[in-house]
Scaffold this active site. Structure first.
Site, PDB file in Angstrom:
ATOM      1  N   ASP A  53      -6.255 -12.380   0.923  1.00 49.50           N
ATOM      2  CA  ASP A  53      -5.513 -11.385   0.170  1.00 49.50           C
ATOM      3  C   ASP A  53      -5.434 -11.871  -1.270  1.00 49.50           C
ATOM      4  OD1 ASP A  53      -3.539  -9.308  -0.368  1.00 49.50           O
ATOM      5  OD2 ASP A  53      -3.092  -9.396   1.784  1.00 49.50           O
TER       6      ASP A  53
ATOM      7  N   ASP B 233      -4.553  -6.623  -3.421  1.00 51.12           N
ATOM      8  CA  ASP B 233      -3.221  -6.028  -3.344  1.00 51.12           C
ATOM      9  C   ASP B 233      -3.000  -5.026  -4.488  1.00 51.12           C
ATOM     10  OD1 ASP B 233      -0.548  -6.278  -2.001  1.00 51.12           O
ATOM     11  OD2 ASP B 233       0.080  -6.809  -4.039  1.00 51.12           O
TER      12      ASP B 233
ATOM     13  N   GLU C 291      -6.581  -2.161  -1.887  1.00 55.95           N
ATOM     14  CA  GLU C 291      -5.419  -1.402  -1.419  1.00 55.95           C
ATOM     15  C   GLU C 291      -5.113  -0.323  -2.451  1.00 55.95           C
ATOM     16  OE1 GLU C 291      -0.735  -1.816  -0.117  1.00 55.95           O
ATOM     17  OE2 GLU C 291      -1.492  -2.980  -1.799  1.00 55.95           O
TER      18      GLU C 291
ATOM     19  N   HIS D 120       1.034  -4.068   7.632  1.00 55.31           N
ATOM     20  CA  HIS D 120       2.303  -4.790   7.584  1.00 55.31           C
ATOM     21  C   HIS D 120       3.348  -4.082   6.717  1.00 55.31           C
ATOM     22  CE1 HIS D 120       0.136  -5.781   4.006  1.00 55.31           C
ATOM     23  NE2 HIS D 120       1.215  -6.307   3.460  1.00 55.31           N
ATOM     24  N   ASP D 121       2.993  -2.943   6.130  1.00 53.09           N
ATOM     25  CA  ASP D 121       3.927  -2.216   5.267  1.00 53.09           C
ATOM     26  C   ASP D 121       4.456  -0.928   5.897  1.00 53.09           C
ATOM     27  OD1 ASP D 121       3.719  -4.032   3.143  1.00 53.09           O
ATOM     28  OD2 ASP D 121       1.923  -3.036   2.372  1.00 53.09           O
TER      29      ASP D 121
END
Ligand code: NOJ
Length: 537
Positions: free
Chosen positions: A101, A203, A267, A328-329
């Protein structure tokens, strides 16, 4: 096109590991790199191609690793660089890839770059972040909001200016207009690429450039009080600025300095036409701008079928699709559509055209776990307590077996486990031919074997208020028809202009496998069929 001509990130499957919650090896209740290494057997058996790790770098953990204080080291909670090298080697030895990431929009407020930047107005790194005077009347530089609640501006007493943070105040935004910042981040990429990592998930890529004049964002006319406070404004000046495309292209060039098919995944939460811009001109941008449509759409067959076509139709020539059900969000798929529909969703994810990303635990239908208020850890949950926005429920420890703490840790897990872990775990589901895990396994194995499923064309065949169907074809290879009932009630597949004969190869209800089908199919609620077509050759 034969599948072996396509890069692995097109034909393969990505699996997201949230490192805190995958496997703890030292009993501190937090997952770590050694733990992940211990669980590679599971991932190899499952048949995935690449593991994406959420951040593992040193961090004060204000946002659980998305606040990085050193981009080129490992947080001691997760291990050290030697553990990382061993993990990377072990992943590669099994023929899998490892993705990291990259968090370029902001650092931690404890990062040495920011400590320098905030030390004085004339520090050489002052311009590495976004500093601004108050307006003449003393008010904030503009109206921009933080995603995690409140203003995006934080006052610095010592140097008497505001700095901008799109997320927490502990996550100051870097100034990407400064070429030194760009080069520093490209060197971070090179550090890991030199080690052999196979690519990055970037990200919040669409956040990294802001309007040069820092103009006020307009009020969102559709705001409703249950929404995050950030949604009160439309972030038209604080996100998705044209300059980001140049940076994406440069990040891509950094990857291309290296051998092998290293992948750039971005993302980006934007509507379809804007999302497409992130493929770049002539596909020189991100290889895979994440497609989150299946997380956002209502679970409705007609709407999903139409949006898949909209997405397919909007792809630039040569642009490769991808699909995501959970991360994970956001709430897990099993908690959004229910346990039974989660199986239908798995069949959809693993039969669509495009690279699937599986969120850890979805393969055993883990659900969101209720976290009592006093145990909430996620800043998004803590900062907007009345809105139930904590992301903790989707980040609970992986359920491996029925032993203590589901085999995740001998110590006290950092987040509580699902109380049903003795029933829902990898070990029990491997032993159960009808389990979600075995469904994932069958779907993945078939996808790996059949070029039509991994690389073939997509054609919508049918959609009504309950059922959707599509084909996957690849010249010279067997073709497949996928029929999914997205409701709990029985439904019918009765296409007007599509005649076929086939054999059910995989079904949510295994009893149906091997059955011959043609013309009309009646489907139980929550049923999904993957049908091998018998076509005149
Ligand atoms: C997106 C990440 O997925 C999320 O977990 C994080 O909080 C924000 N970016 C800020 O880095």
């Amino acid at each position: 096109m034969a599948s072996n001509q396509q890069p692995w990130w097109q034909t393969g499957i990505i699996y997201q590991v949230y490192p805190r919650s995958f496997q703890d090896s030292n009993g501190d209740g937090v997952g770590d790199l050694k733990g992940i290494r211990r669980r590679l057997d599971h991932l190899q058996w499952l048949g995935i191609d690449a593991i994406w790790l959420s951040p593992i770098f040193p961090s004060p953990m204000a946002d659980f690793g998305y606040d990085v204080s050193n981009y080129t080291d490992i947080h001691p909670l997760f291990g050290n660089l030697a553990d990382f090298d061993e993990l990377l080697q072990a992943v590669h030895a099994r023929g899998m890839k490892l993705l990291l990431d990259l968090v370029p929009n902001h650092t931690s407020h404890q990062h040495p770059w920011f400590l320098e930047s905030r030390s004085s107005r004339d520090n050489p790194k002052r311009d590495w972040y976004i500093w601004k005077d108050p307006q003449p009347d003393g008010s904030l530089p503009n109206n921009w909001l933080s995603v995690f609640g409140g203003s995006g501006w934080e006052w610095d007493e010592r140097t008497e200016q505001y700095y901008y943070h799109a997320f927490l105040k502990e996550q100051p935004d870097l100034n990407w207009r400064n070429p030194e910042v760009q080069e520093a981040m490209f060197n971070v990429m090179r550090f890991w690429l030199d080690k052999g990592v196979d690519g990055f998930r970037v990200d919040v890529l669409w956040f990294i450039f802001k309007d040069e004049q820092l103009r006020d964002n307009p009020v969102n006319p559709d705001y409703a009080p249950h929404l995050p406070t950030f949604d009160q404004l439309l972030p038209v000046y604080s996100t998705d600025q044209p300059e980001v495309q140049d940076i994406t292209r440069k990040m891509r060039s950094v990857l291309e300095e290296y051998e092998g098919d290293r992948v750039l995944i971005a993302e980006v939460y934007l509507p379809i036409p804007r999302l497409m811009a992130y493929y770049g001109e002539n596909n020189n941008g991100a290889h895979l701008p994440f497609n989150f449509l299946l997380m956002a759409l209502p679970w409705d067959a007609r709407q999903i079928a139409a949006t898949i076509d909209e997405y397919e139709g909007a792809l630039p020539p040569g642009g490769w699709p991808n699909w995501v059900l959970s991360n994970h969000d956001r709430p897990r798929i099993a908690s959004r559509v229910g346990m039974h529909q989660a199986a239908v969703a798995a069949m959809l994810l693993l039969t669509l055209r495009g690279t699937p990303t599986i969120y850890y635990g979805d393969e055993i239908a883990m659900r969101d776990v209720a976290i009592p208020r006093e145990e909430i850890q996620d800043p998004q949950g803590l900062n907007m307590p009345d809105k139930n926005l904590s992301r903790d429920p989707a980040r609970t420890p992986m359920q491996w077996d029925e032993g203590k703490n589901a085999g995740f840790s001998p110590g006290k897990p950092w987040l509580r486990l699902d109380k049903a872990y003795a029933r829902t775990n990898v070990q029990s589901q491997r032993a159960d031919a009808h389990s979600m895990l075995r469904l994932f396994h069958r779907l993945i194995q078939l996808r790996r074997k059949e070029p039509a499923l991994s690389a073939g064309s997509y054609n919508a065949v049918y959609a009504d208020s309950q059922v959707m169907a599509f084909t996957r074809r690849s010249e010279g290879h067997p073709s497949f028809l996928i029929v999914l009932n997205l409701t709990h009630r029985p439904g019918y597949f009765r296409p007007d202009n599509f005649s076929f004969n086939g054999t059910v190869e995989i079904a949510v209800s295994r009893e149906l496998e091997g059955g011959k089908v043609s013309h009309t199919i009646s489907l139980d609620g929550d049923e999904g069929l993957l049908i091998r077509l018998h076509e005149p050759s």
